[in-house]
Scaffold this motif. Structure first.
Motif, PDB file in Angstrom:
ATOM      1  N   PHE A 369       0.837  -1.194   0.000  1.00  0.00           N
ATOM      2  CA  PHE A 369       0.000   0.000   0.000  1.00  0.00           C
ATOM      3  C   PHE A 369       0.878   1.253   0.000  1.00  0.00           C
ATOM      4  CE2 PHE A 369      -2.954  -3.066   0.741  1.00  0.00           C
ATOM      5  CZ  PHE A 369      -3.419  -3.295   2.027  1.00  0.00           C
ATOM      6  N   GLY A 370       0.298   2.353  -0.448  1.00  0.00           N
ATOM      7  CA  GLY A 370       0.901   3.656  -0.191  1.00  0.00           C
ATOM      8  C   GLY A 370       1.761   4.220  -1.296  1.00  0.00           C
ATOM      9  N   SER A 371       2.325   3.394  -2.165  1.00  0.00           N
ATOM     10  CA  SER A 371       3.174   3.914  -3.237  1.00  0.00           C
ATOM     11  C   SER A 371       2.316   4.411  -4.397  1.00  0.00           C
ATOM     12  CB  SER A 371       4.132   2.829  -3.731  1.00  0.00           C
ATOM     13  OG  SER A 371       5.013   2.436  -2.706  1.00  0.00           O
ATOM     14  N   ILE A 372       2.629   5.595  -4.884  1.00  0.00           N
ATOM     15  CA  ILE A 372       1.892   6.178  -6.008  1.00  0.00           C
ATOM     16  C   ILE A 372       2.767   6.098  -7.250  1.00  0.00           C
ATOM     17  CG2 ILE A 372       0.737   8.227  -6.901  1.00  0.00           C
ATOM     18  CD1 ILE A 372      -0.627   7.066  -4.452  1.00  0.00           C
ATOM     19  N   LEU A 373       2.260   5.469  -8.288  1.00  0.00           N
ATOM     20  CA  LEU A 373       2.984   5.360  -9.550  1.00  0.00           C
ATOM     21  C   LEU A 373       2.595   6.522 -10.461  1.00  0.00           C
ATOM     22  CD1 LEU A 373       2.732   1.527 -10.227  1.00  0.00           C
ATOM     23  CD2 LEU A 373       4.610   2.786  -9.179  1.00  0.00           C
ATOM     24  N   GLN A 374       3.602   7.289 -10.919  1.00  0.00           N
ATOM     25  CA  GLN A 374       3.355   8.422 -11.797  1.00  0.00           C
ATOM     26  C   GLN A 374       3.242   7.967 -13.253  1.00  0.00           C
ATOM     27  OE1 GLN A 374       2.850  11.386 -10.407  1.00  0.00           O
ATOM     28  NE2 GLN A 374       3.384  10.673  -8.344  1.00  0.00           N
ATOM     29  N   LYS A 375       2.680   8.826 -14.080  1.00  0.00           N
ATOM     30  CA  LYS A 375       2.395   8.477 -15.468  1.00  0.00           C
ATOM     31  C   LYS A 375       3.649   8.061 -16.228  1.00  0.00           C
ATOM     32  CE  LYS A 375      -0.323  10.013 -19.415  1.00  0.00           C
ATOM     33  NZ  LYS A 375      -1.242  11.065 -19.930  1.00  0.00           N
ATOM     34  N   GLU A 376       4.805   8.684 -15.883  1.00  0.00           N
ATOM     35  CA  GLU A 376       6.031   8.359 -16.614  1.00  0.00           C
ATOM     36  C   GLU A 376       6.493   6.922 -16.385  1.00  0.00           C
ATOM     37  OE1 GLU A 376       7.195  11.107 -13.103  1.00  0.00           O
ATOM     38  OE2 GLU A 376       5.623  11.008 -14.633  1.00  0.00           O
ATOM     39  N   SER A 377       6.024   6.294 -15.304  1.00  0.00           N
ATOM     40  CA  SER A 377       6.417   4.903 -15.036  1.00  0.00           C
ATOM     41  C   SER A 377       5.496   3.885 -15.700  1.00  0.00           C
ATOM     42  CB  SER A 377       6.452   4.636 -13.526  1.00  0.00           C
ATOM     43  OG  SER A 377       5.153   4.708 -12.980  1.00  0.00           O
ATOM     44  N   PHE A 378       4.362   4.342 -16.272  1.00  0.00           N
ATOM     45  CA  PHE A 378       3.398   3.408 -16.849  1.00  0.00           C
ATOM     46  C   PHE A 378       3.983   2.628 -18.020  1.00  0.00           C
ATOM     47  CE2 PHE A 378      -0.492   6.211 -15.497  1.00  0.00           C
ATOM     48  CZ  PHE A 378      -0.185   5.944 -14.165  1.00  0.00           C
ATOM     49  N   GLU A 385      -6.074  -1.448 -17.565  1.00  0.00           N
ATOM     50  CA  GLU A 385      -7.194  -0.557 -17.872  1.00  0.00           C
ATOM     51  C   GLU A 385      -7.294   0.586 -16.877  1.00  0.00           C
ATOM     52  OE1 GLU A 385     -10.931  -2.510 -18.558  1.00  0.00           O
ATOM     53  OE2 GLU A 385      -9.950  -4.279 -19.410  1.00  0.00           O
ATOM     54  N   LEU A 386      -6.897   0.328 -15.621  1.00  0.00           N
ATOM     55  CA  LEU A 386      -7.109   1.305 -14.562  1.00  0.00           C
ATOM     56  C   LEU A 386      -6.103   2.451 -14.566  1.00  0.00           C
ATOM     57  CD1 LEU A 386      -8.163  -1.113 -11.677  1.00  0.00           C
ATOM     58  CD2 LEU A 386      -9.606   0.549 -12.880  1.00  0.00           C
ATOM     59  N   VAL A 387      -5.150   2.456 -15.508  1.00  0.00           N
ATOM     60  CA  VAL A 387      -4.238   3.603 -15.614  1.00  0.00           C
ATOM     61  C   VAL A 387      -4.661   4.549 -16.742  1.00  0.00           C
ATOM     62  CG1 VAL A 387      -2.319   2.216 -14.768  1.00  0.00           C
ATOM     63  CG2 VAL A 387      -2.579   2.529 -17.230  1.00  0.00           C
ATOM     64  N   ALA A 391      -3.124  10.395 -14.346  1.00  0.00           N
ATOM     65  CA  ALA A 391      -1.765  10.928 -14.213  1.00  0.00           C
ATOM     66  C   ALA A 391      -0.967  10.157 -13.174  1.00  0.00           C
ATOM     67  CB  ALA A 391      -1.823  12.401 -13.829  1.00  0.00           C
ATOM     68  N   LYS A 392      -1.663   9.527 -12.241  1.00  0.00           N
ATOM     69  CA  LYS A 392      -1.004   8.717 -11.217  1.00  0.00           C
ATOM     70  C   LYS A 392      -2.008   7.708 -10.674  1.00  0.00           C
ATOM     71  CE  LYS A 392      -1.904  12.287  -7.730  1.00  0.00           C
ATOM     72  NZ  LYS A 392      -1.297  13.204  -6.743  1.00  0.00           N
ATOM     73  N   VAL A 393      -1.480   6.577 -10.229  1.00  0.00           N
ATOM     74  CA  VAL A 393      -2.338   5.495  -9.727  1.00  0.00           C
ATOM     75  C   VAL A 393      -1.643   4.841  -8.535  1.00  0.00           C
ATOM     76  CG1 VAL A 393      -3.383   3.251 -10.250  1.00  0.00           C
ATOM     77  CG2 VAL A 393      -3.341   5.033 -12.002  1.00  0.00           C
TER      78      VAL A 393
END
Length: 514
Positions: A369-378, A385-387, A391-393
């Motif tokens: 839990f707790g880590s936010i993935l930014q769009k540049e890491s996608f 589908e959920l990204v 801009a972040k997930v």
């Protein structure tokens, strides 16, 4: 030099050795009973060669890497060194380590060990490693896994090296370092033929044993009293798991799910021997070991039991250390260890050599839990589908989608999630996606104290679902666990209510179906 060695018990006529000459250096390698180099002795003619690191590198041969004791002779003067293998540091000794000349073996006990006195052995060994070498608890746990791995190979191969009484701790420890490397080579040779990319995804025991000779000898002598193969599986498992509490207090809490939560989930899902199971965020592998404990007693024959143990239990875990822990725990439970993959569980499926979408009957997991993935890491991740248009997930959202991707149609999911996924407006898109992709069978709230002892003060719940598109309205089981079995400080409570909630859920399923 020969007289000096004799004075300290290293008689050349009693110890297997090999003498070589190179560039003005006479080198003698002394071998243990299993062929490990345990002493390197150098006689040099040029004092410019007195630098121990340079001397070692200049004359290094295969097998020297297991040695941590060195002697240099020059003009009748002697220098003795021990080596810190992890730091690659040579330490000048006041005196040469004595050699007693005793080399013998004692047979392993064959009687089945059912006494609970075994339950403290791994905790005691972990304490030795921590205290003797000044290791952080998680580092000590890492080295303990390697020693258990070597010990079990020692028994399986019949070499019985742990029970050999050697001339000193240097010989004994070199023997075990060498044994550990043989265990790793054996697994690589055998499993790489069965599992594509085995070395890349499971080769976590390639890292050498780094601990000192004293620490290896102390733990080895403790292990030599027992035949692990004759110890009841429950005692072995509890003994290893007894080491986890101090480790979780020391910063490894993010990798662990409380055993009460795991047992609740396993009881609700009720895996059987035909199920193909995976935990994509395996951590210490406890969802898999609990599945073993739950399903194996129902085995009608050895074939069904062995197929489940060796082929039906799978995991993915990014941390090499945690894969070592999970593989060790699985092996102590009766094997299945080769199916824990050391990789990122969110990669494109083409990145895996032996994982395919839609393969598994059951996913049970607790994503981080707790880590936010930014769009540049996608771009580094698989298709989710959920990204889309985000801009972040949060990482747990992708963990949820990947878990469902791994399931076959009709497969069962149980996943621990932050309460925010179930209730917050910002996660409405996740709930809509779930309604379109799974049939929710249960939502169970966990008490705030569930993860507090492990450093996470977050309200959580459990989602149980099947990978089906539900037609029309259907009933969802809801429950609240008020006492998970321990309080905010981790102290055991006397009246956990999770077993009652599990019974109620199973009654619901027997009536409503999956």
């Amino acid at each position: 030099m020969i007289t000096f060695l004799n004075d300290y018990g290293y008689a050349l006529n009693k110890i297997q050795h090999e003498r070589t000459f190179m560039d003005g250096i006479q080198k003698i390698r002394f071998f243990s009973v299993n062929g490990a180099v345990f002493l390197l002795s150098y006689k040099i003619e040029n004092d410019a060669l007195l630098d121990m690191p340079s001397l070692y590198e200049r004359t290094k041969q295969d097998g020297d890497e297991f040695c941590s004791l060195f002697l240099i002779s020059y003009n009748g003067n002697y220098q003795c060194y021990s080596k810190n293998l992890k730091a690659n540091q040579y330490i000048l000794l006041k005196n040469m380590i004595m050699y007693s000349g005793k080399t013998s073996g004692s047979p392993l006990p064959t009687a089945k060990i059912e006494s609970n006195k075994f339950e403290s052995i791994f905790f005691e060994a972990h304490s030795f490693l921590r205290d003797l070498d000044g290791l952080h608890p998680d580092e000590a746990l890492d080295e303990l896994c390697k020693l258990i791995y070597a010990k079990m190979y020692d028994e399986d191969s019949g070499t019985n090296i742990f029970s050999v009484i050697s001339g000193n701790s240097e010989e004994y420890s070199a023997s075990i370092r060498y044994l550990y490397s043989l265990a790793n080579k054996y697994d690589m040779r055998v499993y790489s033929l069965k599992i594509p990319g085995y070395k890349r995804s499971r080769g976590v025991f390639e890292e050498p044993l780094f601990i000192s000779s004293n620490a290896i000898a102390k733990v080895g002598q403790l292990f030599s009293k027992y035949n692990f193969s004759t110890v009841d599986i429950d005692f072995k498992a509890r003994s290893f798991q007894n080491v986890y509490k101090p480790a979780t207090r020391a910063g490894m809490g993010q990798y662990f799910t409380p055993i009460q939560v795991i047992r609740f989930i396993v009881s609700c899902i009720a895996p059987n021997l035909s199920d193909l199971i995976i935990d994509p965020f395996a951590g210490s592998g406890h969802f898999l070991t609990e599945s073993l404990s739950y399903a194996v007693p129902s085995a009608k024959n050895e074939k069904a039991k062995n197929e489940f143990i060796f082929y039906k239990l799978h995991g993915i875990e990014k941390s090499e250390r945690m894969v070592r822990i999970a593989m060790t725990d699985m092996r102590l439970h009766g094997d299945g260890h080769s199916n824990i993959r050391c990789t990122d569980s969110l990669l494109p499926f083409d990145s895996y050599t032996d994982l395919e979408e839609g393969s598994f009957d059951i996913v049970m997991t607790n994503p981080p839990f707790g880590s936010i993935l930014q769009k540049e890491s996608f771009s580094y991740l698989g298709d989710f589908e959920l990204v889309k248009e985000k801009a972040k997930v949060p990482l747990e959202v992708l963990g949820l989608e990947r878990s469902i991707q791994l399931l076959r149609d009709g497969g069962k999911l149980a996943i621990v999630l932050p309460e925010s996924i179930f209730v917050n407006k910002s996660y409405a898109y996740v709930r809509t996606w779930l309604q379109n992709n799974v049939k929710i069978r249960g939502i169970i709230n966990l008490p705030l104290s569930t993860f507090t002892p492990f450093g996470a003060n977050i309200k959580t719940g459990i989602l149980i679902a099947t990978k089906n598109k539900a037609a029309g309205d259907y009933t969802i089981f809801t429950g609240v666990i008020e006492d998970i079995g321990f309080d905010r400080k981790g102290n055991d409570t006397k009246s956990p209510d999770w077993p009652d909630i599990a019974v109620e859920f199973k009654k619901f399923i027997s009536k409503e179906g999956w």
